[in-house]
Design an enzyme around this catalytic site. Structure first.
Site, PDB file in Angstrom:
ATOM      1  N   GLN A   1       0.811  -1.214   0.000  1.00  0.00           N
ATOM      2  CA  GLN A   1       0.000   0.000   0.000  1.00  0.00           C
ATOM      3  C   GLN A   1       0.847   1.267   0.000  1.00  0.00           C
ATOM      4  O   GLN A   1       0.307   2.381   0.082  1.00  0.00           O
ATOM      5  CB  GLN A   1      -0.945  -0.008   1.208  1.00  0.00           C
ATOM      6  CG  GLN A   1      -1.962  -1.126   1.155  1.00  0.00           C
ATOM      7  CD  GLN A   1      -2.832  -1.193   2.400  1.00  0.00           C
ATOM      8  OE1 GLN A   1      -2.913  -0.251   3.184  1.00  0.00           O
ATOM      9  NE2 GLN A   1      -3.496  -2.329   2.607  1.00  0.00           N
TER      10      GLN A   1
ATOM     11  N   HIS B   1      -1.409   0.372   5.515  1.00  0.00           N
ATOM     12  CA  HIS B   1      -2.048   1.363   6.380  1.00  0.00           C
ATOM     13  C   HIS B   1      -1.140   2.543   6.714  1.00  0.00           C
ATOM     14  O   HIS B   1      -0.975   2.924   7.870  1.00  0.00           O
ATOM     15  CB  HIS B   1      -2.545   0.705   7.672  1.00  0.00           C
ATOM     16  CG  HIS B   1      -3.618  -0.297   7.459  1.00  0.00           C
ATOM     17  ND1 HIS B   1      -4.314  -0.895   8.504  1.00  0.00           N
ATOM     18  CD2 HIS B   1      -4.151  -0.838   6.332  1.00  0.00           C
ATOM     19  CE1 HIS B   1      -5.197  -1.750   8.019  1.00  0.00           C
ATOM     20  NE2 HIS B   1      -5.112  -1.734   6.697  1.00  0.00           N
TER      21      HIS B   1
ATOM     22  N   GLU C   1     -15.812   3.613   8.346  1.00  0.00           N
ATOM     23  CA  GLU C   1     -16.359   4.673   9.191  1.00  0.00           C
ATOM     24  C   GLU C   1     -16.259   6.057   8.557  1.00  0.00           C
ATOM     25  O   GLU C   1     -15.323   6.354   7.810  1.00  0.00           O
ATOM     26  CB  GLU C   1     -15.593   4.731  10.519  1.00  0.00           C
ATOM     27  CG  GLU C   1     -15.688   3.492  11.371  1.00  0.00           C
ATOM     28  CD  GLU C   1     -14.885   3.588  12.653  1.00  0.00           C
ATOM     29  OE1 GLU C   1     -14.978   2.643  13.455  1.00  0.00           O
ATOM     30  OE2 GLU C   1     -14.172   4.602  12.864  1.00  0.00           O
TER      31      GLU C   1
ATOM     32  N   TYR D   1     -11.176   7.210  19.412  1.00  0.00           N
ATOM     33  CA  TYR D   1     -12.159   6.616  18.514  1.00  0.00           C
ATOM     34  C   TYR D   1     -12.177   5.084  18.571  1.00  0.00           C
ATOM     35  O   TYR D   1     -12.909   4.448  17.819  1.00  0.00           O
ATOM     36  CB  TYR D   1     -11.943   7.161  17.098  1.00  0.00           C
ATOM     37  CG  TYR D   1     -12.377   8.614  17.030  1.00  0.00           C
ATOM     38  CD1 TYR D   1     -13.610   8.965  16.510  1.00  0.00           C
ATOM     39  CD2 TYR D   1     -11.580   9.627  17.562  1.00  0.00           C
ATOM     40  CE1 TYR D   1     -14.035  10.289  16.491  1.00  0.00           C
ATOM     41  CE2 TYR D   1     -11.993  10.960  17.555  1.00  0.00           C
ATOM     42  CZ  TYR D   1     -13.225  11.285  17.026  1.00  0.00           C
ATOM     43  OH  TYR D   1     -13.653  12.589  17.026  1.00  0.00           O
TER      44      TYR D   1
ATOM     45  N   TYR E   1      -9.772  -9.842  10.513  1.00  0.00           N
ATOM     46  CA  TYR E   1      -9.810 -10.689   9.319  1.00  0.00           C
ATOM     47  C   TYR E   1      -9.628 -12.166   9.644  1.00  0.00           C
ATOM     48  O   TYR E   1     -10.041 -13.029   8.874  1.00  0.00           O
ATOM     49  CB  TYR E   1      -8.756 -10.233   8.313  1.00  0.00           C
ATOM     50  CG  TYR E   1      -9.182  -9.015   7.523  1.00  0.00           C
ATOM     51  CD1 TYR E   1     -10.097  -9.121   6.483  1.00  0.00           C
ATOM     52  CD2 TYR E   1      -8.693  -7.751   7.836  1.00  0.00           C
ATOM     53  CE1 TYR E   1     -10.511  -8.005   5.772  1.00  0.00           C
ATOM     54  CE2 TYR E   1      -9.095  -6.632   7.115  1.00  0.00           C
ATOM     55  CZ  TYR E   1      -9.998  -6.763   6.090  1.00  0.00           C
ATOM     56  OH  TYR E   1     -10.410  -5.655   5.383  1.00  0.00           O
TER      57      TYR E   1
END
Length: 379
Positions: free
Chosen positions: A89, A156, A248, A258, A269
């Site tokens: 990513q 991420h 979200e 949060y 997962y």
């Protein structure tokens, strides 16, 4: 380079009604209220921003920044970008003009890199310059902030950038790098929204510094934060990918937790359960969540006049959902409004100078990496 003519994408629609419960998706009319022009192709584009003259800066995953003119299709590489680690990513990520760009020509951008301890997301700035021969570069590029800490893995990173409405502060997202616990670690910037000065230093008065947190932290308990945007009243909205379920939209407030990975409306997962958000659990719950997921990427607050019926909405790109998602705002509240099938993974959403919506396909898993322009449907 290809410059493609006007085309219409398939009219199939997957939508979620504003009247539905926040955790449910549903279908509505299949008629799209916009026409889609395919403007250009890029190589796995990640983000874009408009220049004052109507040209755009576009980032590509592998580390290229492109100056693009949508009027004639001209693409010019922008020199000066540091080496990018684009595995997994990783990417050359967000790109945003400084609030006083007209004066200092400053461009802010984020990227993933290898460094001490592993890999992480970095924030950099440089001055845009175009020479008389047309060549373009960022002068004086320097990294002004690095995530703390760098870890192994390729996921991420987050790396989204937004300036406060007064232009004094820069908000920067750091994902939890698929490591879970750093999102709750007060000393780490991972899994956090950060508030920085324009030079990359932690802003004075951040709400958690006196409690022993990293001085840049504004909010915490996040997962993979791939969009932040201020609305017209100065509220900061954020969207993030949940785990298996539980994508979200959050209203970001200073100092709040949060919840991730202690609570989430999704599951791990590997099948392990995560407790759902519930009243009184001490964590700030999302304003909206999706299950099945939309895989959100990119976020823009729409303030234009070309689509007056959507003024004051949020727009989100959908990766696995291959969708454009509209969220209706009402003060501190948000509700699902529309979800249109775009037939490709949408990485980025931006508002153009004339109020048109611009989308970038991400170029992965069958998407072509096209730049799309959405304008009102005729009749």
């Amino acid at each position: 380079m290809r410059h493609l003519a006007l085309t219409a994408l398939p009219l199939a629609l997957i939508a979620c009604s504003a009247d539905n419960a926040v955790g449910q998706n549903s279908t509505t009319s299949a008629t799209k209220p916009f026409k889609t022009s395919v403007i250009a192709d890029f190589d796995a584009p990640w983000a874009m921003t408009f220049m004052p003259d109507g040209r755009m800066l576009v980032t590509e995953k592998a580390g290229e920044m492109i100056l693009f003119d949508p009027k004639n299709g001209t693409k010019i590489p922008v020199a000066g970008i540091p080496p990018v680690d684009s595995e997994g990513q990783g990417a050359l990520m967000d790109v945003v003009l400084a609030p006083d760009f007209a004066r200092n020509r400053a461009v802010y951008f984020s990227f993933s890199e290898a460094g001490q301890g592993g890999k992480g997301v970095a924030l950099a700035t440089g001055a845009f310059h175009q020479a008389s021969d047309g060549t373009t570069k960022l002068d004086g590029v320097k990294v002004i902030f690095r995530a703390s800490q760098y870890v192994d893995g390729n996921g991420h990173y987050s790396g989204r950038i937004a300036f406060s409405p007064d232009g004094r502060y820069l908000f920067f997202t750091n994902g939890e790098r698929q490591k879970f616990d750093p999102a709750q670690d007060p000393k780490s910037t991972l899994g956090k929204v950060l508030r920085l000065n324009l030079d990359g230093t932690p802003a004075a008065g951040n709400p958690l510094a006196a409690k022993g947190f990293h001085p840049a932290v504004w909010s915490y308990g996040h997962r993979n934060l791939l969009g932040i945007a201020f609305d017209k009243d100065g509220r900061l909205w954020e969207q993030e990918m949940g785990p298996k379920g539980g994508d979200e939209v959050n209203l970001i407030k200073p100092g709040l937790n949060y919840g991730y990975p202690r609570v989430s409306n999704g599951s791990h997962y590997d099948g392990r359960d995560i407790p759902d958000h519930k009243a009184g659990d001490g964590y700030e719950a999302p304003k909206l969540w999706w299950n099945p997921v939309i895989s959100p990427a990119g976020l823009v607050y729409y303030s234009g006049d070309l689509f007056p019926q959507w003024k004051g909405s949020l727009f989100i790109g959908g990766l696995s959902s291959q969708a454009l998602i509209r969220v209706k705002l009402d003060g501190d509240n948000a509700s699902k409004a529309d979800q249109w099938d775009m037939g490709a993974r949408i990485r980025e959403v931006e508002q153009g100078p004339d109020g048109a919506l611009w989308l970038l396909e991400d170029g992965g898993r069958g998407s072509e990496g096209r730049l799309l322009k959405l304008t009102p449907a005729q009749g």
